[in-house]
Motif scaffolding. Structure first.
Motif, PDB file in Angstrom:
ATOM      1  N   SER A 193       0.356  -6.808   4.364  1.00 48.80           N
ATOM      2  CA  SER A 193       1.627  -6.872   5.085  1.00 48.80           C
ATOM      3  C   SER A 193       1.448  -7.314   6.526  1.00 48.80           C
ATOM      4  O   SER A 193       2.153  -8.202   7.011  1.00 48.80           O
ATOM      5  CB  SER A 193       2.309  -5.501   5.066  1.00 48.80           C
ATOM      6  N   LYS A 194       0.510  -6.686   7.219  1.00 51.08           N
ATOM      7  CA  LYS A 194       0.365  -6.956   8.655  1.00 51.08           C
ATOM      8  C   LYS A 194      -0.724  -7.999   8.890  1.00 51.08           C
ATOM      9  O   LYS A 194      -0.559  -8.902   9.701  1.00 51.08           O
ATOM     10  CB  LYS A 194      -0.005  -5.670   9.406  1.00 51.08           C
ATOM     11  N   SER A 237       0.828  -1.217   0.000  1.00 49.28           N
ATOM     12  CA  SER A 237       0.000   0.000   0.000  1.00 49.28           C
ATOM     13  C   SER A 237       0.857   1.260   0.000  1.00 49.28           C
ATOM     14  O   SER A 237       0.401   2.330  -0.375  1.00 49.28           O
ATOM     15  CB  SER A 237      -0.970  -0.002   1.181  1.00 49.28           C
ATOM     16  N   LYS A 238       2.138   1.138   0.397  1.00 48.00           N
ATOM     17  CA  LYS A 238       2.999   2.328   0.420  1.00 48.00           C
ATOM     18  C   LYS A 238       3.088   2.978  -0.961  1.00 48.00           C
ATOM     19  O   LYS A 238       3.062   4.194  -1.086  1.00 48.00           O
ATOM     20  CB  LYS A 238       4.396   1.934   0.912  1.00 48.00           C
ATOM     21  N   ASP A 255      -6.077   5.094   4.904  1.00 49.57           N
ATOM     22  CA  ASP A 255      -5.047   4.052   4.893  1.00 49.57           C
ATOM     23  C   ASP A 255      -5.418   3.059   5.997  1.00 49.57           C
ATOM     24  O   ASP A 255      -5.457   3.428   7.166  1.00 49.57           O
ATOM     25  CB  ASP A 255      -3.709   4.766   5.172  1.00 49.57           C
ATOM     26  N   TYR A 270       3.070   9.886   4.003  1.00 45.24           N
ATOM     27  CA  TYR A 270       2.038  10.854   3.559  1.00 45.24           C
ATOM     28  C   TYR A 270       2.691  12.220   3.320  1.00 45.24           C
ATOM     29  O   TYR A 270       2.450  12.884   2.327  1.00 45.24           O
ATOM     30  CB  TYR A 270       0.918  11.055   4.589  1.00 45.24           C
ATOM     31  N   TYR A 274       2.037   8.005   9.517  1.00 44.46           N
ATOM     32  CA  TYR A 274       2.987   7.291   8.661  1.00 44.46           C
ATOM     33  C   TYR A 274       3.771   8.338   7.845  1.00 44.46           C
ATOM     34  O   TYR A 274       3.167   9.177   7.159  1.00 44.46           O
ATOM     35  CB  TYR A 274       2.182   6.356   7.761  1.00 44.46           C
ATOM     36  N   ASN A 307      -6.033   7.652   8.816  1.00 42.40           N
ATOM     37  CA  ASN A 307      -5.544   6.278   9.064  1.00 42.40           C
ATOM     38  C   ASN A 307      -6.020   5.799  10.437  1.00 42.40           C
ATOM     39  O   ASN A 307      -5.480   6.184  11.449  1.00 42.40           O
ATOM     40  CB  ASN A 307      -3.987   6.290   8.950  1.00 42.40           C
TER      41      ASN A 307
END
Ligand SMILES: Cc1ncc(COP(=O)(O)O)c(C=O)c1O
Length: 385
Positions: free
Chosen positions: A238-239, A103-104, A206, A131, A128, A174
């Protein structure tokens, strides 16, 4: 001779973890046993069926060519299934989903798609780092909005309205929030969508932590009525699926937004390896029991992480969600960065200083749960001796 760099390369700073993890690697190379509870890099395995699909697909002769720019139908359908099962949100797998290489990268594609130079972007004063960094890279102006602990680290919408100008285009949001661990709530998302409608700004939500140590059913911003007109959501495996190194995420949004991002993105990369896409599709069908088991492991690590923070005399909330604990330093510790270096070089324990998530994080640290309980306990022993 050195060929001059573009302005943006001179302005951009190397990502904090890119620098700090090089220091960690140096210590490890010198023979030190560094306990890394600084970064959110899940240490558990993806599900067995995910790994089997990866291996089986990789064996197929036709698996190794370029793939389509918008992902294989099986992956998009699996994402649509995941959204419906997890959040009760219906997405059209053909038109409303754009798989991403993590997603980055979506943060960059959204910024390139929606921001002109000089446009303004509302960014949480703690958040994060990408951004802020990416907004600056595309020449937009970052305007920070305040997050106060006594307001549950949620935006104050009145104050947000005061920050708007005729150049404001986009708002980063987020929740569950990193780094503070503040949960998502339906009221918060409803206010956000109302705000975006009232002021004609794009909400970029996010959402990588909704399944990690969540106390209530996970929520997607897209479940709010009217959200799809003004909002896009990034999500990540990812997580939630222990697949950080695989680089799989996606953007979910109405067709015109997905189409616009695809136009930009198709000029940047050329799709994802088929075996990764097939395996990600399998992972998205992991059972609820699989997710519960993963959370039980993180839950089991919490007590050890609390003891670590207690040993440092830090103050922290016990209802945080996500992969981290956010904690305030006691007055007698002069600086978080000083503490981080002291722990790294003298105790070989790595934690993240709050400052990297914004100046407001100056007196905070962030501890990750991505280490076995015994290692967190060992870290506590080291700081107590
Ligand atoms: C809030 C937040 N957004 C996005 C990301 C990036 O996730 P991905 O691995 O999908 O690029 C992270 C990773 O740490 C994160 O904490």
């Amino acid at each position: 001779m050195i060929i001059p760099l573009a302005h943006r390369a001179n302005q951009a700073q190397e990502y904090y973890f890119s620098i700090k993890l090089a220091e960690v690697r140096k210590l490890v190379a010198a023979g030190h046993d560094v306990i890394n509870i600084g970064i959110g890099n899940p240490d558990m395995m993806p599900s067995n069926t995910t790994l089997e699909t990866l291996a089986q697909t990789a064996q197929q002769p036709g698996a190794h060519g370029y793939q389509s720019y918008k992902g294989i139908p099986a992956l998009r359908q699996a994402i649509a299934h995941f959204y419906s099962h997890t959040y009760g949100v219906t997405l059209d797998s053909e038109t409303e989903i754009m798989p991403l290489i993590g997603s980055k990268e979506g943060i960059t594609h959204l910024s390139l798609t929606f921001l002109n130079e000089g446009d303004e972007v509302l960014v949480p004063e703690l958040g994060y780092p990408a951004y802020r960094a990416v907004s600056q890279m595309v020449g937009a102006n970052v305007v920070e909005y305040s997050l106060q602990e006594h307001q549950g680290w949620q935006p104050d919408w009145q104050q947000m309205a005061d920050l708007l100008t005729d150049r404001t285009r986009l708002v980063w949001l987020n929740y569950p929030h990193m780094p503070t661990g503040a949960p998502a709530t339906r009221e918060l998302f409803e206010s956000a969508v109302r705000f975006a409608h009232d002021h004609s700004v794009l909400l970029c939500h996010d959402n990588p932590y909704s399944l990690i140590l969540n106390k209530k059913a996970p929520i997607s911003l897209l479940s709010v009525d009217g959200a799809n007109e003004v909002a896009v959501e990034l999500n990540s495996m990812s997580k939630s699926h222990n697949m950080a190194g695989w680089r799989v995420g996606w953007m979910a949004a109405a067709k015109p937004y997905v189409d616009a991002v695809l136009t930009i993105k198709s000029n940047v990369d050329s799709g994802m390896f088929l075996a990764i896409q097939q395996a990600a599709a399998t992972a998205l069908h992991n059972t609820d029991a699989w997710h519960a088991e993963r959370n039980a492991v993180y839950q089991g690590r919490l007590e050890a992480a609390y003891a670590f923070l207690d040993a440092l005399d830090c103050a922290y909330a016990r209802d945080q969600e996500g992969l981290f604990l956010w904690a305030k330093l006691p007055d007698h510790i002069p600086s978080a960065e000083g503490l981080v270096d002291d722990l790294l070089y003298n105790k070989h324990v790595f934690i993240a200083p709050g400052l990297i998530f914004g100046p407001k994080g100056n007196r905070y640290i962030r501890v990750s749960l991505c280490m076995p309980k015994e290692r967190i306990e060992q870290a506590t022993k080291r700081i107590l001796t």
